[in-house]
Design an enzyme around this catalytic site. Structure first.
Site, PDB file in Angstrom:
ATOM      1  N   LYS A  14       9.627 -41.430 -16.281  1.00  0.00           N
ATOM      2  CA  LYS A  14      11.021 -41.140 -15.883  1.00  0.00           C
ATOM      3  C   LYS A  14      11.210 -41.504 -14.419  1.00  0.00           C
ATOM      4  O   LYS A  14      10.247 -41.560 -13.646  1.00  0.00           O
ATOM      5  CB  LYS A  14      11.382 -39.667 -16.109  1.00  0.00           C
ATOM      6  N   ALA A 100      -0.053 -39.607 -10.475  1.00  0.00           N
ATOM      7  CA  ALA A 100       0.415 -38.910  -9.258  1.00  0.00           C
ATOM      8  C   ALA A 100       1.388 -39.785  -8.473  1.00  0.00           C
ATOM      9  O   ALA A 100       1.248 -39.998  -7.279  1.00  0.00           O
ATOM     10  CB  ALA A 100      -0.760 -38.487  -8.378  1.00  0.00           C
ATOM     11  N   ALA A 101       2.385 -40.269  -9.195  1.00  0.00           N
ATOM     12  CA  ALA A 101       3.287 -41.286  -8.641  1.00  0.00           C
ATOM     13  C   ALA A 101       4.735 -40.834  -8.556  1.00  0.00           C
ATOM     14  O   ALA A 101       5.584 -41.559  -8.053  1.00  0.00           O
ATOM     15  CB  ALA A 101       3.201 -42.545  -9.504  1.00  0.00           C
ATOM     16  N   GLY A 102       5.057 -39.657  -9.105  1.00  0.00           N
ATOM     17  CA  GLY A 102       6.460 -39.201  -9.142  1.00  0.00           C
ATOM     18  C   GLY A 102       7.187 -39.707 -10.376  1.00  0.00           C
ATOM     19  O   GLY A 102       8.408 -39.685 -10.441  1.00  0.00           O
ATOM     20  N   LEU A 103       6.414 -40.169 -11.382  1.00  0.00           N
ATOM     21  CA  LEU A 103       7.009 -40.746 -12.590  1.00  0.00           C
ATOM     22  C   LEU A 103       6.765 -39.884 -13.830  1.00  0.00           C
ATOM     23  O   LEU A 103       7.043 -40.308 -14.951  1.00  0.00           O
ATOM     24  CB  LEU A 103       6.446 -42.162 -12.820  1.00  0.00           C
ATOM     25  N   GLY A 105       4.070 -38.971 -15.415  1.00  0.00           N
ATOM     26  CA  GLY A 105       3.132 -39.500 -16.411  1.00  0.00           C
ATOM     27  C   GLY A 105       2.428 -38.403 -17.203  1.00  0.00           C
ATOM     28  O   GLY A 105       2.394 -38.450 -18.439  1.00  0.00           O
ATOM     29  N   SER A 108       4.831 -36.563 -19.469  1.00  0.00           N
ATOM     30  CA  SER A 108       5.241 -37.358 -20.621  1.00  0.00           C
ATOM     31  C   SER A 108       4.114 -37.434 -21.657  1.00  0.00           C
ATOM     32  O   SER A 108       4.373 -37.404 -22.864  1.00  0.00           O
ATOM     33  CB  SER A 108       5.659 -38.765 -20.171  1.00  0.00           C
ATOM     34  N   ASP A 140       8.467 -30.744 -15.873  1.00  0.00           N
ATOM     35  CA  ASP A 140       9.125 -31.954 -16.383  1.00  0.00           C
ATOM     36  C   ASP A 140       8.905 -32.168 -17.884  1.00  0.00           C
ATOM     37  O   ASP A 140       9.430 -33.130 -18.457  1.00  0.00           O
ATOM     38  CB  ASP A 140       8.600 -33.203 -15.646  1.00  0.00           C
TER      39      ASP A 140
END
Ligand code: ATP
Length: 292
Positions: A14, A100-103, A105, A108, A140
């Site tokens: 996301k 650990a990228a702000g996406l 992962g 999800s 999230d």
């Protein structure tokens, strides 16, 4: 040889079109308001029945924990305990989303595991029920159970579905550093941030107005991470210079994304970023929610 059933599920990343922090609650959590959308950059989760009554994690990515710290493991454990499942499972995580990228992962992966085990174990749970279970695992996860586009409030678990934003390219660049979400929140000073206008973003999405979507994107955590990691600032500046229509950091970072409407410009930005950044992706927004 025994045939084991394996099912595969997509776990998309996301991005945050907006991320606002309203206040810090007495229980220590932050009250957030985020508009998120899923993008066509996905991990692939394989769920295989095994005869042993245990949960195993299998991943080639050395940053992905292979034990109870893994959010997909936690998703399987919650379902197993809640519904008294006596069967075991191997969860294979084929990682495409940077860690650990702000996406989101990990969130999800957990959400895909909930959707997949619901099928594999024949539980017949609705997405609403899975999202409620997901919210216990991470903030999230509820959003990731549905996918698509939504506003998330509270700790992230109160979901209002939105229509898909106007179609465009999303170009993502992640510097080599990982960012600790806890550190970013610790350094956040709510008295000195510029809050995004969630309602204006919702209006822009509902009106299919690409230029207003570009104008209204905003993330209160961005200035905090930019101060801690100048390389994120550098990527942001370059993406703007190469001609993205709007540029923002996703989540607590460090991934920066740009929105781009035209293919010709996309190629230029992609090539420019590849010159100094290893992890660059150009993808579409996914638009649709998962079906029941
Ligand atoms: P968010 O955007 O939700 O804050 P993120 O994209 O910043 O998340 P993740 O990729 O989910 O971060 O990883 C954060 C940490 O979670 C990692 O450092 C890793 O140790 C742990 N983790 C647990 N499960 C997973 C998973 N399935 N995949 C990746 N990381 C996981």
């Amino acid at each position: 040889m025994v045939n084991t059933l394996t099912i595969f599920i997509k776990a998309p990343a996301k991005i945050n079109l907006t991320l606002d922090v309203l206040n810090k609650r007495p229980d220590g959590y932050h009250e957030v308001e985020m508009i998120m959308t899923t993008i066509d950059l996905s991990d692939r989760i394989g769920l295989s029945e095994i005869s042993e009554n245990e949960i195993r994690i299998n991943s080639q990515n050395r940053y992905v924990p292979d034990d109870q710290r893994n959010l997909a493991y936690q998703a399987a454990k919650v379902l197993k305990e809640k519904y008294d499942i006596k069967q075991g499972v191997t969860i294979t995580i084929d990682k495409a989303i940077p860690v650990a990228a702000g996406l989101a992962g990990g969130s999800s992966d957990a959400a895909a595991t909930l959707r997949g085990l619901n099928k594999l174990w024949g539980l017949g749970l609705s997405l609403d029920e899975l999202a409620k279970i997901g919210a216990e695992i991470g903030s999230d996860v509820a959003f990731c159970v549905y996918g698509g586009t939504a506003m998330a409030k509270g700790r992230g678990e109160k979901i209002t579905h939105l229509s898909a934003p106007p179609n465009c390219w999303v170009i993502l660049a992640k510097p080599l550093i990982g960012v600790s979400t806890a550190d970013v929140y610790r350094n956040l000073d709510l008295s000195s941030v510029r809050h995004p206008n969630s309602q204006a973003m919702i209006n822009a999405i509902n009106g299919g107005d690409y230029h207003s979507v570009c104008k209204e994107i905003g993330n209160v955590l961005e200035s905090v991470t930019l101060k801690m990691h100048p390389e994120v600032q550098h990527i942001k500046e370059q993406m703007e210079r190469f001609g993205a229509d709007a540029v923002l950091m996703s989540g607590s970072g460090p991934t920066v994304f740009g929105l781009v409407q035209y293919d010709s410009r996309l190629q230029r930005i992609y090539n420019g970023l590849r010159g100094f950044c290893d992890q660059v992706f150009a993808v579409r927004m996914l638009g649709d929610r998962f079906s029941e």
